[in-house]
Write a protein that holds these residues in place. Sequence first.
Motif, PDB file in Angstrom:
ATOM      1  N   THR A  62       0.784  -1.182  -0.097  1.00  0.00           N
ATOM      2  CA  THR A  62      -0.070   0.053   0.057  1.00  0.00           C
ATOM      3  C   THR A  62       0.985   1.222   0.018  1.00  0.00           C
ATOM      4  O   THR A  62       0.683   2.178  -0.892  1.00  0.00           O
ATOM      5  CB  THR A  62      -0.855  -0.063   1.237  1.00  0.00           C
ATOM      6  OG1 THR A  62      -1.857  -1.087   1.205  1.00  0.00           O
ATOM      7  CG2 THR A  62      -1.839   1.343   1.331  1.00  0.00           C
ATOM      8  N   LEU A  63       2.089   1.201   0.712  1.00  0.00           N
ATOM      9  CA  LEU A  63       2.878   2.343   0.918  1.00  0.00           C
ATOM     10  C   LEU A  63       3.420   2.542  -0.588  1.00  0.00           C
ATOM     11  O   LEU A  63       3.710   3.688  -0.872  1.00  0.00           O
ATOM     12  CB  LEU A  63       3.878   2.386   2.117  1.00  0.00           C
ATOM     13  CG  LEU A  63       3.232   2.549   3.425  1.00  0.00           C
ATOM     14  CD1 LEU A  63       4.472   1.984   4.428  1.00  0.00           C
ATOM     15  CD2 LEU A  63       2.838   3.930   3.569  1.00  0.00           C
ATOM     16  N   PHE A 123       1.430   4.069  -3.002  1.00  0.00           N
ATOM     17  CA  PHE A 123       1.219   5.358  -2.800  1.00  0.00           C
ATOM     18  C   PHE A 123       2.530   6.394  -3.197  1.00  0.00           C
ATOM     19  O   PHE A 123       2.196   7.357  -3.686  1.00  0.00           O
ATOM     20  CB  PHE A 123       1.099   5.664  -1.158  1.00  0.00           C
ATOM     21  CG  PHE A 123       0.599   7.017  -0.873  1.00  0.00           C
ATOM     22  CD1 PHE A 123      -0.553   7.644  -0.787  1.00  0.00           C
ATOM     23  CD2 PHE A 123       1.862   7.859  -0.371  1.00  0.00           C
ATOM     24  CE1 PHE A 123      -0.737   9.133  -0.409  1.00  0.00           C
ATOM     25  CE2 PHE A 123       1.584   9.308  -0.022  1.00  0.00           C
ATOM     26  CZ  PHE A 123       0.378   9.685   0.041  1.00  0.00           C
ATOM     27  N   GLY A 180       3.121   5.666  -7.134  1.00  0.00           N
ATOM     28  CA  GLY A 180       1.901   6.203  -7.977  1.00  0.00           C
ATOM     29  C   GLY A 180       1.857   5.888  -9.515  1.00  0.00           C
ATOM     30  O   GLY A 180       2.168   4.503  -9.451  1.00  0.00           O
ATOM     31  N   GLY A 221      -2.915   1.668  -2.926  1.00  0.00           N
ATOM     32  CA  GLY A 221      -1.859   2.580  -2.546  1.00  0.00           C
ATOM     33  C   GLY A 221      -1.912   3.661  -3.498  1.00  0.00           C
ATOM     34  O   GLY A 221      -2.068   4.897  -3.112  1.00  0.00           O
ATOM     35  N   VAL A 222      -2.111   3.249  -4.980  1.00  0.00           N
ATOM     36  CA  VAL A 222      -2.059   4.134  -5.938  1.00  0.00           C
ATOM     37  C   VAL A 222      -3.216   5.316  -5.859  1.00  0.00           C
ATOM     38  O   VAL A 222      -3.173   6.396  -6.032  1.00  0.00           O
ATOM     39  CB  VAL A 222      -1.873   3.586  -7.305  1.00  0.00           C
ATOM     40  CG1 VAL A 222      -1.944   4.444  -8.531  1.00  0.00           C
ATOM     41  CG2 VAL A 222      -0.535   2.997  -7.626  1.00  0.00           C
ATOM     42  N   SER A 223      -4.418   4.525  -5.554  1.00  0.00           N
ATOM     43  CA  SER A 223      -5.635   5.344  -5.381  1.00  0.00           C
ATOM     44  C   SER A 223      -5.356   6.346  -4.327  1.00  0.00           C
ATOM     45  O   SER A 223      -6.005   7.389  -4.567  1.00  0.00           O
ATOM     46  CB  SER A 223      -6.583   4.438  -5.290  1.00  0.00           C
ATOM     47  OG  SER A 223      -6.901   3.606  -4.132  1.00  0.00           O
ATOM     48  N   PHE A 224      -4.869   6.046  -3.213  1.00  0.00           N
ATOM     49  CA  PHE A 224      -4.553   6.774  -2.163  1.00  0.00           C
ATOM     50  C   PHE A 224      -3.840   7.873  -2.353  1.00  0.00           C
ATOM     51  O   PHE A 224      -4.011   8.978  -1.828  1.00  0.00           O
ATOM     52  CB  PHE A 224      -4.098   6.054  -1.009  1.00  0.00           C
ATOM     53  CG  PHE A 224      -4.849   5.059  -0.162  1.00  0.00           C
ATOM     54  CD1 PHE A 224      -6.419   5.057  -0.690  1.00  0.00           C
ATOM     55  CD2 PHE A 224      -4.512   4.073   0.679  1.00  0.00           C
ATOM     56  CE1 PHE A 224      -7.212   4.263   0.214  1.00  0.00           C
ATOM     57  CE2 PHE A 224      -5.225   3.214   1.383  1.00  0.00           C
ATOM     58  CZ  PHE A 224      -6.511   3.303   0.984  1.00  0.00           C
ATOM     59  N   ALA A 225      -2.816   7.890  -3.450  1.00  0.00           N
ATOM     60  CA  ALA A 225      -2.035   9.138  -3.729  1.00  0.00           C
ATOM     61  C   ALA A 225      -2.639  10.183  -4.371  1.00  0.00           C
ATOM     62  O   ALA A 225      -2.366  11.228  -4.116  1.00  0.00           O
ATOM     63  CB  ALA A 225      -1.046   8.397  -4.730  1.00  0.00           C
ATOM     64  N   LEU A 276      -2.731   8.708   5.485  1.00  0.00           N
ATOM     65  CA  LEU A 276      -1.956   7.305   4.963  1.00  0.00           C
ATOM     66  C   LEU A 276      -1.608   6.270   6.237  1.00  0.00           C
ATOM     67  O   LEU A 276      -1.566   5.144   6.014  1.00  0.00           O
ATOM     68  CB  LEU A 276      -0.615   8.030   4.369  1.00  0.00           C
ATOM     69  CG  LEU A 276       0.235   6.722   3.714  1.00  0.00           C
ATOM     70  CD1 LEU A 276      -0.497   5.941   2.755  1.00  0.00           C
ATOM     71  CD2 LEU A 276       1.556   7.389   3.280  1.00  0.00           C
ATOM     72  N   THR A 324      -2.756   2.762   6.353  1.00  0.00           N
ATOM     73  CA  THR A 324      -1.656   1.553   6.077  1.00  0.00           C
ATOM     74  C   THR A 324      -1.837   0.465   7.392  1.00  0.00           C
ATOM     75  O   THR A 324      -1.841  -0.635   7.190  1.00  0.00           O
ATOM     76  CB  THR A 324      -0.390   2.075   5.937  1.00  0.00           C
ATOM     77  OG1 THR A 324      -0.195   3.027   4.779  1.00  0.00           O
ATOM     78  CG2 THR A 324       0.860   0.916   5.992  1.00  0.00           C
TER      79      THR A 324
END
Length: 202
Positions: free
Chosen positions: A51-52, A55, A58, A141-145, A151, A155
Amino acid sequence: MGYIAIILIAITEAMDCFAVSISTGLCKSTIPYSRAVLQSFSFGFFQGGMTLLGFFLGKVAERWVSAFGPYIACGILSILGLRMIWGAIREMREAKASEARDGQAGTISSGASCEIAAPSLTLKSIVLLSIATSIDAFAVGVSFAFAKVDLIFATAAIAIASFVIAQIGFEIGKRTARLFKTKVPEIIAGCILIGIGVKLLF
């Protein structure tokens, strides 16, 4: 993004860990409880870590993961599943051959099929399963970016949910396996792994 939404995402992301843990729980005879906990911890670690990674990387790595990730995960899970099924079939054949030789059932050593699939859940097997089940977490994680999200909380929620739900899955698999006196649980476990792999393709 609200905390409730993040928790729901975390639970959803943990479902593959849940299913895989059920399959390893079905192979109860050779898997120590400490290894099951290690597997759950590894699932949580990789889910949170991916996930990190998603993020921070990306869009840079999103295309590569989207294109090849599902195939890699499917390949890993399918190979482990097929090995598990073959191990169960081989053990049943050896048991019949042993009965023919000695006239006594059950002379084969317990849990050979699980040893073929994942001997006492080796570190290598745990890592492979963790990678295969955590690829989706990269996309999350990409979507969280590109969203307003806490975060650290996200996570932690994904890692903890994966650990807890994986451990629950192992217990369910282990208790289910007690109902059988044949190698059916190992065959079911292999089918579960293959099914998860195929699902990841779609």
